[in-house]
Design an enzyme around this catalytic site. Sequence first.
Site, PDB file in Angstrom:
ATOM      1  N   ARG A 171       0.730  -1.440   0.016  1.00 26.54           N
ATOM      2  CA  ARG A 171      -0.139   0.018  -0.133  1.00 26.54           C
ATOM      3  C   ARG A 171       0.782   1.341  -0.153  1.00 26.54           C
ATOM      4  NH1 ARG A 171      -3.151  -1.054   5.353  1.00 26.54           N
ATOM      5  NH2 ARG A 171      -0.967  -1.483   5.571  1.00 26.54           N
ATOM      6  N   HIS A 229       6.509 -24.781  11.747  1.00 24.94           N
ATOM      7  CA  HIS A 229       7.723 -25.429  11.385  1.00 24.94           C
ATOM      8  C   HIS A 229       8.105 -26.614  12.053  1.00 24.94           C
ATOM      9  CE1 HIS A 229       8.275 -21.503   9.513  1.00 24.94           C
ATOM     10  NE2 HIS A 229       8.577 -20.826  10.249  1.00 24.94           N
ATOM     11  N   GLU A 238      16.511 -19.492  19.675  1.00 26.84           N
ATOM     12  CA  GLU A 238      17.410 -18.407  18.947  1.00 26.84           C
ATOM     13  C   GLU A 238      17.793 -17.301  19.748  1.00 26.84           C
ATOM     14  OE1 GLU A 238      14.921 -17.066  15.554  1.00 26.84           O
ATOM     15  OE2 GLU A 238      13.288 -16.698  16.724  1.00 26.84           O
ATOM     16  N   LYS A 288       2.812 -18.760   6.260  1.00 27.29           N
ATOM     17  CA  LYS A 288       2.263 -19.237   7.527  1.00 27.29           C
ATOM     18  C   LYS A 288       2.268 -18.108   8.556  1.00 27.29           C
ATOM     19  CE  LYS A 288       5.804 -18.825  10.416  1.00 27.29           C
ATOM     20  NZ  LYS A 288       6.273 -18.513  11.593  1.00 27.29           N
ATOM     21  N   LYS A 336      12.759 -17.454  22.140  1.00 26.18           N
ATOM     22  CA  LYS A 336      13.525 -16.208  21.869  1.00 26.18           C
ATOM     23  C   LYS A 336      14.319 -15.878  22.782  1.00 26.18           C
ATOM     24  CE  LYS A 336      10.400 -14.141  18.648  1.00 26.18           C
ATOM     25  NZ  LYS A 336      11.395 -14.375  17.243  1.00 26.18           N
ATOM     26  N   HIS A 389       9.285 -22.918   5.086  1.00 23.19           N
ATOM     27  CA  HIS A 389      10.354 -23.145   4.394  1.00 23.19           C
ATOM     28  C   HIS A 389      11.292 -23.860   5.293  1.00 23.19           C
ATOM     29  CE1 HIS A 389      10.986 -19.880   7.609  1.00 23.19           C
ATOM     30  NE2 HIS A 389      12.260 -20.149   7.634  1.00 23.19           N
TER      31      HIS A 389
HETATM   32  P1  NDP Z   1       5.740  -7.148   8.000  1.00 25.50           P
HETATM   33  O1  NDP Z   1       4.888  -6.534   8.741  1.00 25.50           O
HETATM   34  O2  NDP Z   1       7.151  -6.704   7.711  1.00 25.50           O
HETATM   35  O3  NDP Z   1       5.160  -6.803   6.337  1.00 25.50           O
HETATM   36  C1  NDP Z   1       3.941  -6.944   5.798  1.00 25.50           C
HETATM   37  C2  NDP Z   1       3.569  -6.276   4.594  1.00 25.50           C
HETATM   38  O4  NDP Z   1       2.438  -6.492   4.239  1.00 25.50           O
HETATM   39  C3  NDP Z   1       4.169  -4.955   4.151  1.00 25.50           C
HETATM   40  O5  NDP Z   1       4.758  -4.871   2.846  1.00 25.50           O
HETATM   41  C4  NDP Z   1       2.979  -4.055   4.320  1.00 25.50           C
HETATM   42  O6  NDP Z   1       3.144  -2.942   3.470  1.00 25.50           O
HETATM   43  C5  NDP Z   1       1.770  -5.220   3.842  1.00 25.50           C
HETATM   44  N1  NDP Z   1       0.529  -4.983   4.585  1.00 25.50           N
HETATM   45  C6  NDP Z   1       0.387  -4.685   5.904  1.00 25.50           C
HETATM   46  N2  NDP Z   1      -0.778  -4.572   5.899  1.00 25.50           N
HETATM   47  C7  NDP Z   1      -1.474  -4.596   5.112  1.00 25.50           C
HETATM   48  C8  NDP Z   1      -2.997  -4.622   4.664  1.00 25.50           C
HETATM   49  N3  NDP Z   1      -3.941  -4.418   5.575  1.00 25.50           N
HETATM   50  N4  NDP Z   1      -3.270  -4.628   3.546  1.00 25.50           N
HETATM   51  C9  NDP Z   1      -2.448  -5.030   2.523  1.00 25.50           C
HETATM   52  N5  NDP Z   1      -1.161  -4.989   2.718  1.00 25.50           N
HETATM   53  C10 NDP Z   1      -0.544  -4.845   3.874  1.00 25.50           C
HETATM   54  O7  NDP Z   1       5.653  -8.680   7.905  1.00 25.50           O
HETATM   55  P2  NDP Z   1       6.825  -9.611   7.387  1.00 25.50           P
HETATM   56  O8  NDP Z   1       7.211  -9.494   5.949  1.00 25.50           O
HETATM   57  O9  NDP Z   1       7.346 -10.111   8.534  1.00 25.50           O
HETATM   58  O10 NDP Z   1       5.490 -11.169   7.208  1.00 25.50           O
HETATM   59  C11 NDP Z   1       4.772 -11.292   6.123  1.00 25.50           C
HETATM   60  C12 NDP Z   1       4.260 -12.656   6.323  1.00 25.50           C
HETATM   61  O11 NDP Z   1       5.316 -13.468   6.342  1.00 25.50           O
HETATM   62  C13 NDP Z   1       3.570 -13.153   7.453  1.00 25.50           C
HETATM   63  O12 NDP Z   1       2.433 -14.067   7.037  1.00 25.50           O
HETATM   64  C14 NDP Z   1       4.691 -13.733   8.344  1.00 25.50           C
HETATM   65  O13 NDP Z   1       3.870 -14.460   9.210  1.00 25.50           O
HETATM   66  C15 NDP Z   1       5.170 -14.590   7.363  1.00 25.50           C
HETATM   67  N6  NDP Z   1       6.582 -14.871   7.684  1.00 25.50           N
HETATM   68  C16 NDP Z   1       7.600 -13.774   8.077  1.00 25.50           C
HETATM   69  C17 NDP Z   1       8.830 -14.334   8.419  1.00 25.50           C
HETATM   70  C18 NDP Z   1       9.918 -13.271   8.815  1.00 25.50           C
HETATM   71  O14 NDP Z   1      10.870 -13.708   9.293  1.00 25.50           O
HETATM   72  N7  NDP Z   1       9.527 -12.087   8.594  1.00 25.50           N
HETATM   73  C19 NDP Z   1       9.255 -15.892   8.461  1.00 25.50           C
HETATM   74  C20 NDP Z   1       8.190 -16.571   7.855  1.00 25.50           C
HETATM   75  C21 NDP Z   1       6.919 -16.142   7.895  1.00 25.50           C
HETATM   76  P3  NDP Z   1       1.907  -1.999   3.502  1.00 25.50           P
HETATM   77  O15 NDP Z   1       1.638  -1.511   4.937  1.00 25.50           O
HETATM   78  O16 NDP Z   1       2.506  -0.685   2.645  1.00 25.50           O
HETATM   79  O17 NDP Z   1       0.834  -2.288   2.649  1.00 25.50           O
END
Ligand code: NDP
Length: 467
Positions: A49, A232, A208, A140, A336, A170
């Site tokens: 967004r 996992h 971790e 997930k 953690k 993963h």
């Molecule tokens: P973040 O909070 O860092 O990023 C979330 C992303 O989604 C951003 O790009 C955000 O951008 C977008 N977003 C947030 N809210 C909304 C919304 N309401 N509508 C549309 N887009 C939205 O999360 P992560 O990257 O850490 O995690 C993403 C997924 O990956 C999750 O399901 C998490 O469980 C999974 N995951 C994450 C890991 C990690 O190490 N980070 C490891 C394994 C799985 P914007 O607000 O600009 O739209």
Amino acid sequence: MTNATLLILGATGDLTKRLLLPGVGSLIAGGEQPDLDLLKGLTLLGSARSETAADDWRGVVRTAFEGVDASGDLAESIIGKAAYVKADPTEPDDWKALLDAADGDELVVYFALPPAVISKVADVLKDVDLPERTVLAVEKPFGSDAESAARLNEVLRAVVPEERIHRVDHFLGHRATLGMLALRFDNRLFDPVWNADDVERVEIVYDEQLGLEGRAGYYDTAGALKDMLQSHLLQVLSVVATEAPATVDPVDLRDATAAALRATRVWEHGPVFPNTDAPSRRARYTEGDVGDRHLPSYVDEEGVDASRNTETLAEIALEVRTARWAGVPFVLRSGKAIGSPRDEIRLTVRPVRHRPGGQSGEGEQEQIVIGFKPPRLGLRLTAGGGSMPFGLEPENVDGELPRSAVTEYGEVIRGVLGNDPTLSVRGDVAEQCWRIVQPILDAWAKDEVPLDEYAAGSAGPEGWQRH
Ligand code: NDP
């Protein structure tokens, strides 16, 4: 798949930057020719967004690729073609711009979104006219209980057929997990003792040093049990406990590992952990030093609501009720802010039936240890040693297992671009994993299990003996 578009929803998030894009890069750097063929003509279409200039997005891709030594013509052409579209994927009208920007004849929609947003987007996609060859990759945690996982399955299957849905975990692409299949089924040494007659206990541990790292928005409503064990570590358990599949094709392998999970229940045979009859325990870290970092108490981290009682360390005991494993506790643990963290699968072998009399010194119960980072194999053995001819000494024999330049997320990308679901979680399995942990979630919600505390940097709470 050639000329595909990988549409990453959540492109500004942590996962995309830290794991997903480096995963693509690792396939360029370390993949085989079929991987390079998959990537030829790939369009990396980022979306979120927030406003992001296309050049900035290309910069993010480049940095991720550089971090895994991905360079050359293929890397440059993927960076050059990368595009970004500002959109809210929960808004049906925004999908026109997203689909207009997609190139080629295949579309992979990767949901790198917060869990609560994933189901909203899936609902919207039911009414979007997607290209015929569309694949969905969903991160997930998959739902928040068996019912919501079943609902999410239903919605996703209304968008594309099951064989085009990749539920990402993963840990299934982890060298230690994949390597275990080779270890067990391509050697004669291990599988004959891989059963309840010879194994007393199995532990799957992923501790971790990292604390919350600013991720309260997600983690404070999840906690260690949902974040790590329910997904996992249960997937790893399914590979430890599986019978030998006929082949490693997606049907045979996933049938075999799913059967192991269907047989898995919370442990019901009395105490597994010291000082408690419960088959689970939980704790939360307080202020302390982990290595050279000082961490505040979990409850003082920004965005944490202490009244949620979110655990940062969880340990549960399960039983795999099969002829091979009945009666053996499988202990899953993840925490953690743990000092000297362990990440390993450990099988403790039963004591020998008879030791020859007259030996001196101490033996040790045998253990087979498979480590995650780096992938490694360790054997804890009793060896002859010391200055006496029949002396005994405990001995550790350790070696690294082969590594791969392709990261775990590289394996994920290989699977989704090739539409090979072998390392994806099947829909029924995603529901089973919630079924397995639900009794523990219920007991915790009713406060039947105390929430202990441990100082950041320690091994865990006092009285939680390390095994
Ligand atoms: P973040 O909070 O860092 O990023 C979330 C992303 O989604 C951003 O790009 C955000 O951008 C977008 N977003 C947030 N809210 C909304 C919304 N309401 N509508 C549309 N887009 C939205 O999360 P992560 O990257 O850490 O995690 C993403 C997924 O990956 C999750 O399901 C998490 O469980 C999974 N995951 C994450 C890991 C990690 O190490 N980070 C490891 C394994 C799985 P914007 O607000 O600009 O739209």
